[in-house]
Enzyme design. Structure first.
Site, PDB file in Angstrom:
ATOM      1  N   LYS A  77       0.845  -1.204   0.000  1.00  0.00           N
ATOM      2  CA  LYS A  77       0.000   0.000   0.000  1.00  0.00           C
ATOM      3  C   LYS A  77       0.877   1.248   0.000  1.00  0.00           C
ATOM      4  O   LYS A  77       0.681   2.154  -0.788  1.00  0.00           O
ATOM      5  CB  LYS A  77      -0.923  -0.032   1.224  1.00  0.00           C
ATOM      6  CG  LYS A  77      -1.835   1.158   1.323  1.00  0.00           C
ATOM      7  CD  LYS A  77      -2.833   0.999   2.452  1.00  0.00           C
ATOM      8  CE  LYS A  77      -3.567   2.324   2.651  1.00  0.00           C
ATOM      9  NZ  LYS A  77      -4.527   2.285   3.751  1.00  0.00           N
ATOM     10  N   GLU A 124      10.385  -4.813   4.477  1.00  0.00           N
ATOM     11  CA  GLU A 124      10.418  -6.230   4.095  1.00  0.00           C
ATOM     12  C   GLU A 124      10.129  -6.382   2.598  1.00  0.00           C
ATOM     13  O   GLU A 124      10.830  -7.103   1.878  1.00  0.00           O
ATOM     14  CB  GLU A 124       9.339  -7.018   4.864  1.00  0.00           C
ATOM     15  CG  GLU A 124       9.595  -7.186   6.343  1.00  0.00           C
ATOM     16  CD  GLU A 124       9.074  -6.019   7.182  1.00  0.00           C
ATOM     17  OE1 GLU A 124       8.812  -4.928   6.609  1.00  0.00           O
ATOM     18  OE2 GLU A 124       8.959  -6.184   8.404  1.00  0.00           O
ATOM     19  N   GLY A 126      -4.941  -1.931   4.656  1.00  0.00           N
ATOM     20  CA  GLY A 126      -4.205  -3.103   4.159  1.00  0.00           C
ATOM     21  C   GLY A 126      -4.913  -4.406   4.484  1.00  0.00           C
ATOM     22  O   GLY A 126      -5.041  -5.299   3.638  1.00  0.00           O
ATOM     23  N   ARG A 127      -5.423  -4.520   5.701  1.00  0.00           N
ATOM     24  CA  ARG A 127      -6.059  -5.780   6.119  1.00  0.00           C
ATOM     25  C   ARG A 127      -7.469  -5.931   5.558  1.00  0.00           C
ATOM     26  O   ARG A 127      -8.137  -6.929   5.832  1.00  0.00           O
ATOM     27  CB  ARG A 127      -6.042  -5.889   7.645  1.00  0.00           C
ATOM     28  CG  ARG A 127      -6.645  -4.705   8.380  1.00  0.00           C
ATOM     29  CD  ARG A 127      -6.235  -4.686   9.849  1.00  0.00           C
ATOM     30  NE  ARG A 127      -6.722  -3.518  10.565  1.00  0.00           N
ATOM     31  CZ  ARG A 127      -6.099  -2.341  10.630  1.00  0.00           C
ATOM     32  NH1 ARG A 127      -4.962  -2.169  10.002  1.00  0.00           N
ATOM     33  NH2 ARG A 127      -6.596  -1.355  11.345  1.00  0.00           N
ATOM     34  N   GLU A 157      -5.162  -6.226  14.560  1.00  0.00           N
ATOM     35  CA  GLU A 157      -4.615  -4.932  14.162  1.00  0.00           C
ATOM     36  C   GLU A 157      -5.744  -3.885  14.189  1.00  0.00           C
ATOM     37  O   GLU A 157      -5.498  -2.697  14.389  1.00  0.00           O
ATOM     38  CB  GLU A 157      -3.976  -5.014  12.762  1.00  0.00           C
ATOM     39  CG  GLU A 157      -2.908  -3.960  12.532  1.00  0.00           C
ATOM     40  CD  GLU A 157      -2.145  -4.118  11.221  1.00  0.00           C
ATOM     41  OE1 GLU A 157      -2.736  -3.937  10.149  1.00  0.00           O
ATOM     42  OE2 GLU A 157      -0.936  -4.423  11.279  1.00  0.00           O
ATOM     43  N   LYS A 185       9.084  -0.814  14.107  1.00  0.00           N
ATOM     44  CA  LYS A 185       9.631  -0.596  12.750  1.00  0.00           C
ATOM     45  C   LYS A 185      10.714   0.461  12.805  1.00  0.00           C
ATOM     46  O   LYS A 185      11.788   0.311  12.228  1.00  0.00           O
ATOM     47  CB  LYS A 185       8.527  -0.048  11.827  1.00  0.00           C
ATOM     48  CG  LYS A 185       7.604  -1.035  11.224  1.00  0.00           C
ATOM     49  CD  LYS A 185       6.761  -0.293  10.161  1.00  0.00           C
ATOM     50  CE  LYS A 185       5.473  -0.988   9.871  1.00  0.00           C
ATOM     51  NZ  LYS A 185       4.571  -0.226   9.015  1.00  0.00           N
TER      52      LYS A 185
HETATM   53  O1  F6P Z   1       3.012  -2.726   9.705  1.00  0.00           O
HETATM   54  C1  F6P Z   1       1.669  -3.030   9.537  1.00  0.00           C
HETATM   55  C2  F6P Z   1       1.225  -2.740   8.148  1.00  0.00           C
HETATM   56  O2  F6P Z   1       1.166  -1.376   7.929  1.00  0.00           O
HETATM   57  C3  F6P Z   1      -0.102  -3.403   7.858  1.00  0.00           C
HETATM   58  O3  F6P Z   1      -1.185  -2.658   8.285  1.00  0.00           O
HETATM   59  C4  F6P Z   1      -0.033  -3.591   6.380  1.00  0.00           C
HETATM   60  O4  F6P Z   1      -0.982  -4.522   5.928  1.00  0.00           O
HETATM   61  C5  F6P Z   1       1.402  -4.055   6.248  1.00  0.00           C
HETATM   62  O5  F6P Z   1       2.108  -3.296   7.192  1.00  0.00           O
HETATM   63  C6  F6P Z   1       2.000  -3.892   4.882  1.00  0.00           C
HETATM   64  O6  F6P Z   1       1.983  -2.552   4.489  1.00  0.00           O
HETATM   65  P1  F6P Z   1       2.175  -2.144   2.984  1.00  0.00           P
HETATM   66  O7  F6P Z   1       1.054  -2.750   2.205  1.00  0.00           O
HETATM   67  O8  F6P Z   1       2.137  -0.648   2.969  1.00  0.00           O
HETATM   68  O9  F6P Z   1       3.498  -2.664   2.520  1.00  0.00           O
END
Ligand code: F6P
Length: 552
Positions: free
Chosen positions: A208, A214, A274-275, A360, A516
């Site tokens: 997102k 990661e 995201g979720r 979350e 983070k």
């Molecule tokens: O760290 C949690 C989070 O922000 C989640 O809410 C999200 O689904 C995930 O990290 C991945 O985020 P992104 O889609 O921005 O890489």
């Protein structure tokens, strides 16, 4: 945004407190007294049949729970969410995952933008990509069709598509497979790329924000793997990235910076959490695997439950009732956890998916106006597929000291009907376990019943099952794309209801930020900067020291 109503100051809360203090669950009595109990407390939502009769429910409890929903303004907040109001106050965002599954004929203008038109625009592009990959029209740098789709993402950018891909395996096109890389542990990418042919691989980077450590680290690693793999095979690598990488993000600038062709970028919007995003372009890997028609059915399943949640009368409204029951168990019976137990191997990632969705969302200690919560919030959701869970942790649910409400999920028709040589239908054996477990949890086994079996007196108590453990049974005809969409939307709305009663913003996730940030800040200390190491607390310094001394 209105100040949250303190649920503990409502008349309904006072009633529920009084009811709870006098309530001794006794399912044997309840079912004996009321032969209609199962019918009275069973509900339907789209294709889902939901039996609440083995929950801690009677007419007084039901009335008081519905009153609690009234007094805390759950319906008004639902309507505000569906209409695109900025109910995610700490991020000042609308919460519009329901718009992702509206039909193209609907109109919804939010913040000056026709969001339904935007959704369908992207959806058509995703479907177009899916058709091209599935037909072999989309080829890699050496002209070969795609056989493996690798989704690189984490959290909502991984769990949704990963879970749904596993759940809908019977619908995946032969000759295509998806793999999911999420963890920054290099072992994840290392193992997932094992045996994969770079010439026939399409990577989908899903993020997102497109800033997630990661995902970007794994994306870079996969890009190097791809280019060196192609080069080893003598394939021209110039322009290869655009044939092997697409991206899904709200941050199209960062996507371009990474070197992804804008034509290969699929957007979504900051009003999709995201979720809550598996039904946006985040589900591109799934759309490729199962095809646009099945993906459209998947979205239709969500929509059916959205409509049910918006329109069904309160006493028939399944997400409302299940959310209220969760509040009832958590706040009046001290249930700290909630088990989700799917009797379907295909749903083996569903509990993990629900962990992010629920925890979350509702693992919060302040309300949407910044004040402290007035109740416990956010149960721990966990689970495992039946019957594997039975042979692992059901002991605790049956005979442990804590109350663990559990949702059991099963399907009438299996994707793999198996009848063994003596004529036994394996799915019936399987479902026999589903029926038996909810029955055993509800009705238990008394000391008299144990004694009547001739059990030596010294072990009678150990063999008693107290029963009166609450369960909700959810059944559907078959695990189809639509039914999976229905199940996901059901839990999305259950999560919403709990958050609305508790007065929390279920759509932010600030609790993930500190770790983070610290992980970034620790970089110099980990790689040997002595000043940075000396600035650490003794525990962190000791752990880093151990790492530095022991790494081979
Ligand atoms: O760290 C949690 C989070 O922000 C989640 O809410 C999200 O689904 C995930 O990290 C991945 O985020 P992104 O889609 O921005 O890489």
């Amino acid at each position: 945004m209105n100040a949250p109503v303190d649920p503990t100051h409502t008349a309904a809360w006072a009633k529920l407190t009084e009811i709870a203090s006098a309530y001794t669950p006794d399912f044997r009595r309840d079912f004996a007294d009321d032969p209609q109990r199962a019918e009275r407390y069973s509900r339907r939502a789209a294709d889902l049949f939901v039996d609440l009769s083995k929950d801690y429910l009677n007419e007084d409890i039901l009335a008081a729970l519905l009153e609690l929903a009234e007094e805390t303004g759950v319906a008004a907040r639902r309507d505000a969410m569906y209409a695109g109001e900025h109910i995610n106050v700490t991020e000042d965002r609308a919460v519009l995952h329901t718009a992702l599954r509206r039909p193209a004929t609907d109109e919804l203008t939010v913040d000056g933008q026709d969001v339904v038109a935007d959704v369908h625009d992207i959806l058509q592009r995703v479907y177009d990509l899916a058709r091209r990959v599935r037909s072999g029209e989309w080829t890699g740098a050496s002209g070969k069709p795609i056989r493996t789709v690798v989704n690189i993402g984490i959290g909502g950018s991984d769990l949704g598509p990963g879970m749904a891909y596993e759940a809908l395996k019977p619908y995946v096109k032969d000759g295509l497979e998806c793999r999911f890389i999420s963890n920054i542990d290099p072992a994840d990418a290392g193992e997932k790329l094992r045996g994969v042919d770079p010439e026939t691989t399409l990577f989908i980077i899903v993020s997102k924000t497109f800033t997630t450590l990661e995902t970007l680290t794994n994306a870079r690693a996969c890009r190097s793997w791809l280019l060196s793999g192609l080069a080893e095979r003598g394939v021209e690598t110039k322009g290869a990235v655009s044939k092997h990488f697409v991206a899904v993000s709200t941050n199209l600038e960062k996507v371009a910076e990474f070197g992804i062709d804008p034509a290969n970028a699929y957007g979504f919007w900051n009003w999709v959490g995201g979720r809550y995003s598996v039904d946006s372009a985040v589900g591109t890997s799934l759309a490729i695997a199962i095809g646009p028609e099945n993906f459209a059915d998947f979205l239709g399943g969500f929509r059916a439950i959205d409509e049910h949640f918006a329109q069904a009368p309160a006493a028939q409204n399944v997400p409302l009732l299940m959310g209220l029951l969760n509040v009832w168990y958590a706040n009046f019976f001290g249930a700290a956890t909630h088990a989700v137990l799917p009797y379907s191997q295909y749903l083996h990632r569903f509990p993990a998916y629900l962990q992010q969705l629920t925890m979350e969302s509702n693992g919060k200690r302040v309300r949407w106006d910044g004040s402290d919560v007035t109740t416990g919030t956010g149960e721990v959701f966990w689970g495992e597929v039946g019957t594997n869970g039975q042979h692992a942790f059901y002991q605790l649910i049956h005979q442990g000291t804590q109350l663990i409400p559990a949702d059991f999920i099963a399907f009438a028709t299996p994707h793999h009907p198996l009848v063994d040589e003596d004529g036994t239908d394996q799915h019936e054996l399987f479902l026999g376990n589903f029926f038996a477990q909810t029955k055993a949890l509800a009705f238990g086994k008394t000391a008299e019943e144990v004694r009547a079996e001739g059990t030596p007196e010294t072990i009678v108590t150990a063999r008693v099952f107290p029963g009166n453990k609450p369960t909700t049974s959810i059944m559907a005809p078959e695990l189809t794309p639509s039914v999976l969409g229905q199940l996901i939307a059901l839990y999305e709305h259950i999560t919403f209801v709990q958050g609305a009663v508790w007065g929390i913003d279920s759509y932010d996730q600030w609790g993930v930020e500190l770790g983070k940030q610290m992980a970034k800040d620790l970089g110099p200390a980990i790689s040997g900067d002595t000043d940075a190491l000396a600035a650490q607390d003794s525990s962190t310094a000791g752990l880093i020291g151990y790492y530095r001394a022991n790494r081979k």
